[in-house]
Design a protein around this motif. Structure first.
Motif, short mmCIF file in Angstrom:
data_model
loop_
_atom_site.label_atom_id
_atom_site.label_comp_id
_atom_site.label_asym_id
_atom_site.label_seq_id
_atom_site.Cartn_x
_atom_site.Cartn_y
_atom_site.Cartn_z
N ILE A 352 0.85 -1.21 0.00
CA ILE A 352 0.00 0.00 0.00
C ILE A 352 0.87 1.24 0.00
O ILE A 352 0.64 2.20 -0.74
CB ILE A 352 -0.95 0.00 1.23
CG1 ILE A 352 -2.01 -1.09 1.06
CG2 ILE A 352 -1.61 1.36 1.42
CD1 ILE A 352 -2.81 -1.38 2.31
N THR A 353 1.92 1.21 0.82
CA THR A 353 2.82 2.37 0.89
C THR A 353 3.47 2.63 -0.47
O THR A 353 3.56 3.77 -0.93
CB THR A 353 3.90 2.14 1.97
OG1 THR A 353 3.22 1.85 3.18
CG2 THR A 353 4.78 3.34 2.15
N THR A 354 3.91 1.54 -1.11
CA THR A 354 4.51 1.70 -2.43
C THR A 354 3.49 2.27 -3.41
O THR A 354 3.80 3.17 -4.20
CB THR A 354 5.03 0.34 -2.95
OG1 THR A 354 5.81 -0.26 -1.93
CG2 THR A 354 5.88 0.50 -4.20
N ALA A 355 2.25 1.75 -3.32
CA ALA A 355 1.21 2.24 -4.25
C ALA A 355 0.96 3.73 -4.04
O ALA A 355 0.70 4.46 -5.00
CB ALA A 355 -0.07 1.44 -4.06
N LEU A 356 1.05 4.18 -2.79
CA LEU A 356 0.79 5.59 -2.51
C LEU A 356 1.83 6.52 -3.15
O LEU A 356 1.52 7.65 -3.49
CB LEU A 356 0.79 5.84 -0.99
CG LEU A 356 -0.44 5.33 -0.22
CD1 LEU A 356 -0.25 5.49 1.27
CD2 LEU A 356 -1.68 6.06 -0.67
N VAL A 357 3.04 6.02 -3.28
CA VAL A 357 4.10 6.88 -3.83
C VAL A 357 4.51 6.45 -5.24
O VAL A 357 5.40 7.04 -5.84
CB VAL A 357 5.36 6.89 -2.92
CG1 VAL A 357 5.04 7.58 -1.60
CG2 VAL A 357 5.90 5.50 -2.66
#
Ligand SMILES: Nc1nc2c(ncn2[C@@H]2O[C@H](COP(=O)(O)OP(=O)(O)OP(=O)(O)O)[C@@H](O)[C@H]2O)c(=O)[nH]1
Ligand SMILES: [Mg+2]
Length: 476
Positions: A352-357
């Protein structure tokens, strides 16, 4: 062939390190940029990283440690004489003492140098000798200040229009009502008036603080939230106007001059002095708190991160180029506070964190840099526990409630396996409908009691992997 190339590379890097900082070829220094919005976990990360480097019992995935090549790590005088020293001892004592508490919000910049004595391996050892020293320099600062970075790229008129537009958005209007009422009434073309400027700045600051309390991240100017020594100065006495143009001597012109002064005397020096020299960067993202606060908070976090990350782009001709002259070699995105969820959720959290950035990374921002992502906890406040309930096995975490200090077992619910689900929902969602399951929610934990043990730093999750990525190669 590879062997020689590797060596040439290393030797070159050492030489570059040396010439850049006029240090000794045998003692290169590496500047680690710890980037993160307020409450992302910077101060806890730096404190725990240092403590775990000084007592390395929990750093088994740092290869120089697992191969027994680190001889000693110690705190040494920092390179900058004009920056306060990071209050490492105080933070550590607070977090790991008998009645542990989290550090309070950082109010000013500070710096610390950790020096590591190690034994070189391979060819470098035979050329340079076995004994090596690496100096790590780390800077801590209030996360709010990071929000100012995008202002360097925005004219007064652009920033003014954008800020007024943002204040009128549905999720902000309830916080911005009083400020907007002022802004819509005020005549920017009228002669400048200090009392009116002060009133506007105060209302604007109140709105920003309320929006932040509601979990929103994309807020600027950052010094309005954390003024440091600048409270009450003209550089902080301005507010955006719906009609930002005005003749010489007008209120709008005064506001523009102050906005420009803020960028010139406050924002630019901060980034120039502290970000231009960064070799490796870790970006801490508190995705869990944003998910907990709902789709708008996630959308807002995405916006804030993408505005900031876009400024770190290299190779583009803009007036930011002199500020980010040096290419960051490695960049680590870390989802912090992973101890709030069971380890079975960590992959989802990382995704999710990767998807956010993702979009910011994909905009070719970090060409040539090694980029990775990781879910970590700098100070692990929980242990895992499974609970049988109604024939189901629940993966829970157990820790001390921050309110009562009592031990509690929490099942925070499950993050979706597909990170796109969160990103999509945050794009479209106005309310909380369709946002994870109803009972999804986190609990804030107090730091664990008796986190300190001789030979061991504070308990963590994957802090050693972060260290390996950020500077492990420099200890080879
Ligand atoms: N459970 C848990 N909570 C953490 C961890 N790291 C940080 N926190 C929580 O996050 C809060 C903020 O951490 P800080 O390190 O102070 O955040 P910061 O980025 O320095 O924030 P500013 O100083 O406001 O910019 C802490 O008070 C804790 O509540 C962690 O590893 N585990
Ligand atoms: Mg801090």
């Amino acid at each position: 062939m590879t062997f020689i190339a590797d060596f040439a590379d290393d030797a070159l890097r050492l030489f570059e390190d040396t010439t850049r900082r006029a240090g000794s070829v045998f003692e290169p220094s590496l500047r680690i940029g710890v980037t993160g919005l307020n409450r992302a976990g910077k101060t806890v990360f730096i404190t725990s990283l240092i403590a775990n480097m000084l007592a390395r019992g929990r750093m088994t995935r740092l290869s120089a440690e697992s191969t027994g090549r680190i001889e000693a790590a110690m705190l040494r005088p920092q390179p900058s004489d004009d920056i306060p020293r990071f209050e490492y001892e105080d933070h550590l004592a607070a977090m790991t003492g008998p009645d542990p508490v989290w550090p309070s919000s950082t109010r000013r910049i500070s710096e610390l140098r950790l020096s590591i004595r190690y034994q070189r391996s391979g060819l470098l050892a035979s050329v340079l000798g076995r004994d090596g020293t690496l100096h790590l320099d780390v800077v801590d600062y209030p996360g709010e200040w990071l929000l100012d970075l995008p202002l360097l790229n925005k004219s007064w008129a652009e920033w003014s229009r954008e800020s007024i537009g943002a204040a009128r958005r549905p999720e902000r209007i309830e916080h911005a009502g009083a400020f907007l009422a002022w802004a819509e009434k005020v005549d920017g073309t009228a002669p400048m008036d200090e009392a009116i400027a002060r009133k506007g700045a105060a209302l604007f600051a109140t709105y920003l603080m309320d929006a932040r309390k509601a979990g929103l991240s994309a807020i600027s100017p950052g010094r309005f939230l954390m003024p440091g020594d600048l409270a009450g100065t003209p550089a902080l006495t301005f507010a955006p106007l719906p009609e930002p143009d005005g003749p010489s001597g007008s209120l709008a012109r005064l506001m523009r001059e102050r906005y420009d002064a803020y960028r010139r005397v406050v924002v630019k020096p901060f980034f120039q002095n502290h970000f231009s020299k960064v070799d490796r960067q870790i970006v801490l993202v508190d995705a869990l708190s944003a998910i907990d606060a709902g789709p708008q908070a996630v959308a807002d976090l995405r916006k804030a991160m993408s505005d900031i990350l876009d400024c770190f782009r290299h190779g583009e001709k803009s007036w930011l180029s002199p500020i980010f002259g040096r290419r960051v070699e490695r960049l680590l995105f870390a989802a912090t506070k992973a101890d709030h969820v069971h380890h079975s959720q960590h992959n989802a959290l990382q995704a999710i964190t990767t998807a956010l950035v993702r979009e910011s990374i994909d905009r070719a921002a970090y060409k040539g840099a090694r980029v990775e992502a990781l879910a970590l906890a700098s100070l692990r406040a929980t242990v895992e526990q499974t609970v049988e309930q109604g024939g189901e096995t629940l993966n829970c975490v157990r820790g001390r409630s921050i309110e009562t200090g009592e031990e509690v077992v929490v099942f925070p619910g499950a993050l979706p396996d597909d990170p796109a689900a969160i990103v999509e929902a945050s794009r479209h969602g106005q309310g909380n409908e369709g946002w994870l399951s109803e009972d999804y929610g986190f609990m804030k934990f107090a730091p664990p009691i008796s986190a300190g043990r001789p030979g061991y730093g504070p308990p963590h999750l994957r802090l050693d992997m972060a260290a390996e990525f950020l500077f492990g190669d420099k200890l080879s």
